[in-house]
Design an enzyme around this catalytic site. Sequence first.
Site, PDB file in Angstrom:
ATOM      1  N   ASP A  99     -20.661  28.214  -4.199  1.00 40.13           N
ATOM      2  CA  ASP A  99     -21.592  27.641  -3.240  1.00 40.13           C
ATOM      3  C   ASP A  99     -23.002  27.812  -3.773  1.00 40.13           C
ATOM      4  O   ASP A  99     -23.369  28.901  -4.216  1.00 40.13           O
ATOM      5  CB  ASP A  99     -21.468  28.409  -1.910  1.00 40.13           C
ATOM      6  CG  ASP A  99     -21.199  27.480  -0.754  1.00 40.13           C
ATOM      7  OD1 ASP A  99     -22.111  26.691  -0.433  1.00 40.13           O
ATOM      8  OD2 ASP A  99     -20.104  27.535  -0.179  1.00 40.13           O
ATOM      9  N   ASP A 194     -24.970  23.365  -0.625  1.00 35.17           N
ATOM     10  CA  ASP A 194     -25.184  23.542   0.815  1.00 35.17           C
ATOM     11  C   ASP A 194     -26.362  22.687   1.303  1.00 35.17           C
ATOM     12  O   ASP A 194     -27.433  22.700   0.694  1.00 35.17           O
ATOM     13  CB  ASP A 194     -25.488  25.031   1.040  1.00 35.17           C
ATOM     14  CG  ASP A 194     -25.478  25.439   2.495  1.00 35.17           C
ATOM     15  OD1 ASP A 194     -24.399  25.469   3.087  1.00 35.17           O
ATOM     16  OD2 ASP A 194     -26.568  25.733   3.034  1.00 35.17           O
ATOM     17  N   GLU A 248     -23.116  18.948   0.417  1.00 33.61           N
ATOM     18  CA  GLU A 248     -22.890  18.934   1.864  1.00 33.61           C
ATOM     19  C   GLU A 248     -24.033  18.119   2.456  1.00 33.61           C
ATOM     20  O   GLU A 248     -25.193  18.537   2.429  1.00 33.61           O
ATOM     21  CB  GLU A 248     -22.904  20.356   2.428  1.00 33.61           C
ATOM     22  CG  GLU A 248     -22.513  20.360   3.901  1.00 33.61           C
ATOM     23  CD  GLU A 248     -23.039  21.552   4.675  1.00 33.61           C
ATOM     24  OE1 GLU A 248     -22.480  21.851   5.741  1.00 33.61           O
ATOM     25  OE2 GLU A 248     -24.022  22.176   4.237  1.00 33.61           O
ATOM     26  N   HIS A 320     -15.101  26.064   6.773  1.00 36.66           N
ATOM     27  CA  HIS A 320     -15.490  27.253   7.539  1.00 36.66           C
ATOM     28  C   HIS A 320     -16.426  26.934   8.704  1.00 36.66           C
ATOM     29  O   HIS A 320     -16.762  27.823   9.478  1.00 36.66           O
ATOM     30  CB  HIS A 320     -16.140  28.264   6.598  1.00 36.66           C
ATOM     31  CG  HIS A 320     -17.410  27.724   5.993  1.00 36.66           C
ATOM     32  ND1 HIS A 320     -17.421  26.662   5.116  1.00 36.66           N
ATOM     33  CD2 HIS A 320     -18.697  28.057   6.188  1.00 36.66           C
ATOM     34  CE1 HIS A 320     -18.660  26.388   4.787  1.00 36.66           C
ATOM     35  NE2 HIS A 320     -19.458  27.213   5.417  1.00 36.66           N
ATOM     36  N   ASP A 321     -16.884  25.680   8.791  1.00 30.85           N
ATOM     37  CA  ASP A 321     -17.781  25.291   9.891  1.00 30.85           C
ATOM     38  C   ASP A 321     -17.071  24.447  10.944  1.00 30.85           C
ATOM     39  O   ASP A 321     -17.658  24.116  11.974  1.00 30.85           O
ATOM     40  CB  ASP A 321     -18.953  24.453   9.356  1.00 30.85           C
ATOM     41  CG  ASP A 321     -19.879  25.246   8.466  1.00 30.85           C
ATOM     42  OD1 ASP A 321     -19.991  26.470   8.657  1.00 30.85           O
ATOM     43  OD2 ASP A 321     -20.509  24.638   7.579  1.00 30.85           O
TER      44      ASP A 321
HETATM   45  C1  NOJ Z   1     -23.845  24.864   5.888  1.00 34.97           C
HETATM   46  C2  NOJ Z   1     -22.861  25.980   5.750  1.00 34.97           C
HETATM   47  O1  NOJ Z   1     -21.594  25.433   5.537  1.00 34.97           O
HETATM   48  C3  NOJ Z   1     -22.945  26.794   7.003  1.00 34.97           C
HETATM   49  O2  NOJ Z   1     -21.910  27.734   7.112  1.00 34.97           O
HETATM   50  C4  NOJ Z   1     -24.295  27.449   7.043  1.00 34.97           C
HETATM   51  O3  NOJ Z   1     -24.457  28.125   8.257  1.00 34.97           O
HETATM   52  C5  NOJ Z   1     -25.421  26.424   6.888  1.00 34.97           C
HETATM   53  N1  NOJ Z   1     -25.149  25.430   5.892  1.00 34.97           N
HETATM   54  C6  NOJ Z   1     -26.702  27.103   6.502  1.00 34.97           C
HETATM   55  O4  NOJ Z   1     -26.631  27.526   5.166  1.00 34.97           O
END
Ligand code: NOJ
Length: 547
Positions: A99, A194, A248, A320-321
């Site tokens: 990441d 990210d 992302e 994970h989100d």
């Molecule tokens: C995206 C990440 O996947 C998430 O877990 C994180 O809280 C935010 N970006 C901030 O870095």
Amino acid sequence: MIKKAWYKEGVVYQIYPRSFKDSNGDGIGDLRGIIEKVPYLKSLGVSIVWLSPVYQSPNDDNGYDISDYKAIHPDFGTMSDMDELIEVLHKVDIKIVMDLVVNHTSDEHEWFQKSVNREPGYEDFYHWKKNKGNWSSFFGGEAWTYHEIRKEYYLHLFSKKQPDLNWDKLEVREAVKDIVKYWLDKGIDGFRCDVINLIGKEDGLPNGKFSLILRGREHYLNHPKSHRYLQELAKDVLNQYDCFTVGETGFTTPEIACLYQKEDLRELDMMFQFEHMAADNHFVKWFPKKFKPMNLKKPLSKWQNGLNGKGWNTLYLENHDQTRSVSRFGHPDWYSESAKMLATMLYFQQGTPFIYQGQEIGMTNANFTELSDYKDIESLNIYQLARKKLLYSHRKTMKLLSIASRDNARTPMQWDDTADGGFGSDRPWLKVNPNNVTINVKNNLRDEDSILKYYQKIIQLRKQYPIIVYGDYQDLHFKDKNLYLYQRTYNEESMIVICNFSKKFITIPDDIDLTGYIKILSNTASEERLLSPYEARVYYKESTKKA
Ligand code: NOJ
């Protein structure tokens, strides 16, 4: 003609290290735990691992707040464990992607400390303002916070402890290049970048127009500067390595994605879009709505058609989100069928598959009912906001968390049916979902008909049939509300994917001519044209030319 690449042919498995496998019993998953499970990854058949952050961090946002990009957090192990993991994975032909979290750092990073104290060269490493701006944070609340020492406001699009870096400053960009180079020289094979489409911000950071969500976003989302900065990163570092990037990138459309994926510039090799993640909410997950299959099919098909020949898709339903896909889009009465159907629907499309740990055994949402069971900063912020600003009751807010909290996806990996799920600790940092007594790797490995075995088959088929990777995509019966039907074509070959997205028995439409096709995969034993609830089938024909 699509240009071939290993990262298009591979299957990615995302590991959220905290929750994967704890090797030393301290309640937190770690690198040695991952090393222990490499044979499992190999047997699943995946070819790339994406590791969520393992860097030094105060863990305000579970490692997405980094205080040293070149150090491993002691919770996860040491740098020599990391080197060993890279080596062990490479030995079995699995690549590793890390990441890259560089829109922001932790406020405990030395760069921020220096910036606070206006040390020469660091004064404008971050975004500072005399007067408070009105942008809002992705985690709810305001994005500008006053700093007592510097006596100015700083920007943080996420938590207060995640100040945004000022990418306009050449020294910031050079520092990022140095980090990227450091890890590529260690042998890693790419990065998941990210929130990378937020890095460029409008000059002067003007106030945003009124908006209920993410006020100020018109001044940074997909800003032209982000394109320039990514081009520079590719030209100066990434292009010198055999690696790939996956960005992302929320708030993107296929048209925007094509701008990031121009082949000669290679800003990003592929991107995570979020349009299909709104299939069960009003664009924001905290405003849920009833799931309708069409709301998943429409965006997925839009991206398939929009990028065909112009860009490259990522195929994901979980990370994970996001909460667990079988809980969101499947059906509890057809749990196993619907989990397999979802995998079929997704992973025969064009793009690189991403599997999130536990998805391959059909892990479900934990739906915690006690506030103290939640650990995620976003969930805890939203709880306060909903109670104080929206005046929601405790009950209503807890219901919301149980549907949408990121902790649903972060419970420890369920390896077996013992009390700790085989995670490796009696006191895991987040509770184990009690359904580990039935849903676990051990059971899945024993049962020839399990979800895990089905994932293995899909991965195997992707290796066997290039049409799955490189074939064109066409929707069939697009307007059908219950069926997701599509065709892939490649040279003379054809593949037809049929998914029943409902609890009804449905007959395959008459005009779907399956003569000459062989069935290469299905989640039930039936042979008729009648599909049972949540049934999925994949048909293949070598030559579409009439004999
Ligand atoms: C995206 C990440 O996947 C998430 O877990 C994180 O809280 C935010 N970006 C901030 O870095």
